[in-house]
Every structure is written in structure tokens, then in C-alpha cells.
Enzyme design. Structure first.
Site, short mmCIF file in Angstrom:
data_model
loop_
_atom_site.label_atom_id
_atom_site.label_comp_id
_atom_site.label_asym_id
_atom_site.label_seq_id
_atom_site.Cartn_x
_atom_site.Cartn_y
_atom_site.Cartn_z
N LYS A 25 0.83 -1.21 0.00
CA LYS A 25 0.00 0.00 0.00
C LYS A 25 0.86 1.26 0.00
O LYS A 25 0.48 2.29 -0.54
CB LYS A 25 -0.89 0.00 1.25
CG LYS A 25 -2.09 -0.90 1.12
CD LYS A 25 -3.04 -0.74 2.28
CE LYS A 25 -2.43 -1.28 3.57
NZ LYS A 25 -3.40 -1.43 4.65
N LYS A 77 20.11 -13.86 -29.13
CA LYS A 77 18.82 -13.90 -28.42
C LYS A 77 17.69 -13.42 -29.32
O LYS A 77 17.89 -12.57 -30.18
CB LYS A 77 18.87 -13.09 -27.13
CG LYS A 77 18.74 -11.60 -27.30
CD LYS A 77 18.38 -10.96 -25.96
CE LYS A 77 17.91 -9.53 -26.11
NZ LYS A 77 16.62 -9.38 -26.77
N ASP A 116 14.44 -11.24 -30.18
CA ASP A 116 13.95 -9.95 -29.76
C ASP A 116 12.83 -10.21 -28.74
O ASP A 116 12.11 -11.21 -28.85
CB ASP A 116 13.40 -9.19 -30.97
CG ASP A 116 13.47 -7.69 -30.79
OD1 ASP A 116 13.78 -7.24 -29.66
OD2 ASP A 116 13.20 -6.96 -31.75
N GLU A 117 12.70 -9.31 -27.76
CA GLU A 117 11.69 -9.57 -26.72
C GLU A 117 10.26 -9.45 -27.26
O GLU A 117 9.32 -9.90 -26.61
CB GLU A 117 11.90 -8.64 -25.52
CG GLU A 117 11.37 -7.22 -25.64
CD GLU A 117 12.24 -6.31 -26.50
OE1 GLU A 117 13.28 -6.75 -27.01
OE2 GLU A 117 11.86 -5.13 -26.65
N GLY A 144 21.63 -5.23 -31.35
CA GLY A 144 20.71 -5.68 -32.40
C GLY A 144 21.10 -4.97 -33.69
O GLY A 144 21.83 -5.50 -34.53
N GLY A 145 20.66 -3.71 -33.79
CA GLY A 145 20.99 -2.90 -34.97
C GLY A 145 22.48 -2.76 -35.19
O GLY A 145 22.95 -2.69 -36.32
C1 1AE Z 1 17.44 -2.55 -23.07
C2 1AE Z 1 17.08 -3.70 -24.00
C3 1AE Z 1 17.62 -3.54 -25.39
C4 1AE Z 1 16.93 -4.44 -26.37
O1 1AE Z 1 16.18 -5.30 -26.02
C5 1AE Z 1 17.14 -4.27 -27.78
O2 1AE Z 1 16.35 -4.98 -28.58
C6 1AE Z 1 18.10 -3.48 -28.32
O3 1AE Z 1 18.23 -3.38 -29.67
P1 1AE Z 1 19.32 -2.47 -30.36
O4 1AE Z 1 20.68 -2.99 -29.98
O5 1AE Z 1 19.12 -1.07 -29.83
O6 1AE Z 1 19.05 -2.58 -31.82
#
Ligand code: 1AE
Length: 399
Positions: free
Chosen positions: A86, A161, A163-164, A347-348
Site C-alpha cells: 500500500k 537472443k 527480440d523480446e 541488435g541494430g
Molecule cells: C534494453 C534492452 C535492449 C533491447 O532489447 C534491444 O532490442 C536493443 O536493440 P538495439 O541494440 O538497440 O538494436
């Protein structure tokens, strides 16, 4: 069982002691309306104790309260409800730390693998690990998935990994992603001599998660990605504690900002993304780096890493994964701030390399090697084409 000791950041209204007593009483034996008749013995055993009250500025103070173990069961939902249930709804107050006395800390599993365990799986001991994230995968098929996975692994990525936001879907079904990854990563390992793990996104209804995770491991998944904050910390703990789910778990921070972003409300980032995820069993923890596209304040990002890695008798150390907008030019900063025992994750920054994901991964490995040898990235780029192209695209290192 051991007490839980909570520290709160509160506005300094000149009455911090009074506020602290109100919280200690209100969250234990009292009520918001201060019930008059409370049995003295019960009060002594159950009452929260104010451990300290500290003015830290003209505007803010810190209050620390110890909550007796007798009040809660040894699980994160009960403890969070006790220390910030609470209270989280009651005006400006932020839970910035939560200590567990040793007996209580030992009731939480901590990471099953931890830094050493993940390094052992990969047989990599002397450099930061490299992780890539599938990008542009929504709406694509398994052929695309396989191609990107192979390209990343051939470039020297340690962990690939999902992507989420890649959930179970007809174009790239969960089971088939795992089966393809098992085959492809076996082949790339033969070619490169390096192990690559694939972290499949464990998603779906929470009632099905444990069975689905076991199935994933049975099919050959080598790691799991988990959107922990949309399910809850206790669900992560349940996955960690299941002996059949014998692969590292990567905790994704998505939705976590809803809890941590405010300076005056919610939960502190080092506690939320650091200590609690480690306690519940995350082996690797993603969080926004201080200098990428979804930036987190540097103090908070370093605080998370510290909570994940500092010595703790109860739990193994977890790997910090400062993420979002990461590209090779940031490698010197990442290693300077997060050290060798961290994961460089892009990722990118890998898939967006002008020559594709293999070159993107190689550029990162070249940058990591250069930093470890004390070589400036621009100098290293003169003999590494992949790194040179990455620096051209994303800008030189601002060392
Ligand atoms: C904080 C999590 C970053 C993430 O999940 C993600 O997909 C990053 O992607 P890029 O590296 O910015 O392309």
C-alpha cells in the site's frame, strides 16, 4: 528466517522520524487509521523497527525500516507487499533498497549458472561476451531466422537472443526456432570452433510457462529469454528453481521502466534490475546502458551492474548486459564502465552493419580485442575492414 530491511527515499518535510514511525507501524501492526487497541506482545513481535532516519538534502531524506520475518512468507510477492504494498500508493516515496538478512537471502536461489557457469558453457574466460539480437524478424520466416542466426554465429557472437517482441507465431514457431538453432549452431561450432548459445523467448500464458520451458530445453534450447516484469519476479524464481530447466536465463527489462523511471516514486533501478533479478535467479540481466538509444542515468546503470556482480554469499554473480543502441564505437566505454565480466549486446549494431551480421559481429570482436590490447579503435580499424566500416557508419570512438 531473517528480516527484510527496506530503505525509502522520501521528501524532507522536517518530520522524518514521525513519518518513519508511521510507516513502521502502518505496514505491520497498525493501520492507516491507527487502531487504538493493539496487543502489546503482538506489537513487539510484529512491529517494523525504524533502523535509521537521515536527512540527505534540504528536500529529501532516507528512512530505513526492518520488517520482522514473522510477518511474511519467504517469497518475493509477500516481501514486496509487506515493504512497499500500500505504501507505493501513498504519495511521494521511492523504495531504493531492500536488504535480506542472510537466512532470508538463502531462501532465494540466485543465478543457477552465474558468470562462471555461462563462461564455462561458452569456454570463454578472458573477455566480455558478445550477444546479438534478432532484428527485423517480425513477419519474416524460418529461412530468414536461420540465415541471420548463422551469420551472427559465424561472426563470433557468443549468444544470439530473440527480440523480446518475438512471441510464438505461425511464421517462426517456438519449437521450430529451437530445432533450427540447435542444428545451425552445431554446424557453426564445427566451422569456427566456438560455441554459440541461442536464447529463445519464453512467452505465452504463465500457467504454461514451466512446461513450455522444459519442452524448450528438451528440444535443445541452450538459453531462455524472459520478459520477467510482465510476468513477475516470482515466476522467474519458479523457472530458476526447476531442475529440468537447466539452461541460463536472460532477464529482459521490458516494462521495468514503468516501475523505476520516476525520481520520486516506484523502485530504484539498482534494486529492481539488479538485486531482485539476481535474487530471483537471472543469469544475465539486460538494462539500458548510459549512452545508447534508451539511455539510463549512468549512476543507475552502474548501480545495477554492481548489484549483479558484487560478492554475496547467498547468490552467484550475474552478468550485466548494458544494452540498446550499442555499436562497436561504444566498446571502449562499455568495457571501461562495466569491465570484462559483462556482455556487449547489439541488435541494430550487428544486423545494421553495411556488410551484414557476420561483418557486424566481427567488428565487435575486433573492437573488444583492440580494447583488451590497449589499442585505439581507429588504429585497429586500419587493419580490420569490418571495424573500419562500423566506425564510418556509427562514428568513431569518443574515448
Ligand atoms: C534494453 C534492452 C535492449 C533491447 O532489447 C534491444 O532490442 C536493443 O536493440 P538495439 O541494440 O538497440 O538494436
Amino acid at each position: 528466517m531473517g528480516a527484510a530491511i527496506a530503505t525509502y527515499l522520501v521528501p524532507n518535510d522536517g518530520k522524518l522520524e514521525q513519518k518513519a514511525e508511521q510507516i513502521a507501524l502502518g505496514l505491520t501492526v497498525g493501520s492507516w487509521t491507527n487502531l487504538p487497541e493493539i496487543d502489546q506482545q503482538q506489537l513487539a513481535k510484529h512491529k517494523g523497527e525504524v533502523s535509521s532516519v537521515q536527512v540527505i538534502s534540504e528536500d529529501q531524506g532516507l528512512i530505513t525500516i526492518s520488517y520482522p520475518a514473522v510477518n511474511f512468507s519467504a517469497d518475493i510477492p509477500a516481501i514486496l507487499t509487506t515493504v512497499f504494498g500500500k505504501l507505493s500508493l501513498d504519495g511521494k516515496i521511492k523504495l531504493i533498497d531492500l536488504d535480506f538478512e542472510p537466512e532470508l537471502a538463502h531462501r532465494f536461489p540466485g543465478p543457477s549458472f552465474g558468470i562462471l557457469g555461462v563462461r564455462n558453457l561458452l569456454e570463454v574466460s578472458n573477455r566480455p561476451l558478445l550477444m546479438s539480437i534478432f532484428k527485423g524478424i517480425l513477419g519474416r520466416d524460418l529461412v530468414f531466422f536461420e540465415k541471420q542466426l548463422r551469420a551472427s554465429a559465424l561472426g563470433g557472437v557468443d549468444i544470439v537472443k530473440d527480440d523480446e517482441i518475438l512471441f510464438d507465431n505461425p511464421a517462426t514457431p517456438f519449437e521450430q526456432r529451437i530445432a533450427i538453432a540447435k542444428k545451425v549452431l552445431h554446424e557453426t561450432e564445427q566451422e569456427t570452433g566456438e560455441t554459440t548459445l541461442y536464447a529463445v523467448n519464453l512467452s505465452g500464458r504463465s500457467t504454461e510457462l514451466i512446461e513450455k520451458a522444459k519442452r524448450a530445453v528438451h528440444l535443445g534450447a541452450s538459453a531462455l529469454l524472459f520478459n520477467v516484469f510482465t510476468y513477475g519476479l516470482d515466476t522467474l524464481q519458479a523457472l530458476t528453481e526447476d531442475k529440468d530447466i537447466s539452461v541460463p536465463i536472460l532477464a529482459h527489462p521490458s516494462f521495468g521502466g514503468a516501475v523505476t523511471a520516476s525520481a520520486t516514486y516506484g523502485v530504484g533501478a539498482p534494486l529492481w534490475f539488479g538485486k531482485l533479478l539476481r535474487a530471483a535467479g537471472a543469469d544475465l540481466v539486460l538494462f539500458p546502458s548510459p549512452y545508447g538509444s534508451v539511455a539510463l542515468e549512468k549512476k543507475a546503470a552502474l548501480g545495477i551492474a554492481q548489484e549483479l556482480t558484487k560478492p554475496n554469499e547467498a547468490w552467484k554473480r550475474a552478468l550485466p548486459v548494458p544494452s540498446a543502441g550499442i555499436h562497436p564505437a561504444l566498446v571502449p566505454k562499455l568495457i571501461e564502465d562495466f569491465g570484462k565480466d559483462s556482455v556487449i549486446n547489439a541488435g541494430g549494431g550487428i544486423h545494421g552493419h553495411p556488410d551484414g551480421a557476420t561483418a557486424g559481429a566481427k567488428a565487435f570482436r575486433q573492437a573488444i580485442e583492440a580494447v583488451q590490447k590497449g589499442i585505439n579503435l581507429s588504429d585497429a580499424a586500419s587493419s580490420h575492414e569490418e571495424l573500419a566500416k562500423a566506425l564510418d557508419l556509427w562514428g568513431g570512438s569518443k574515448e
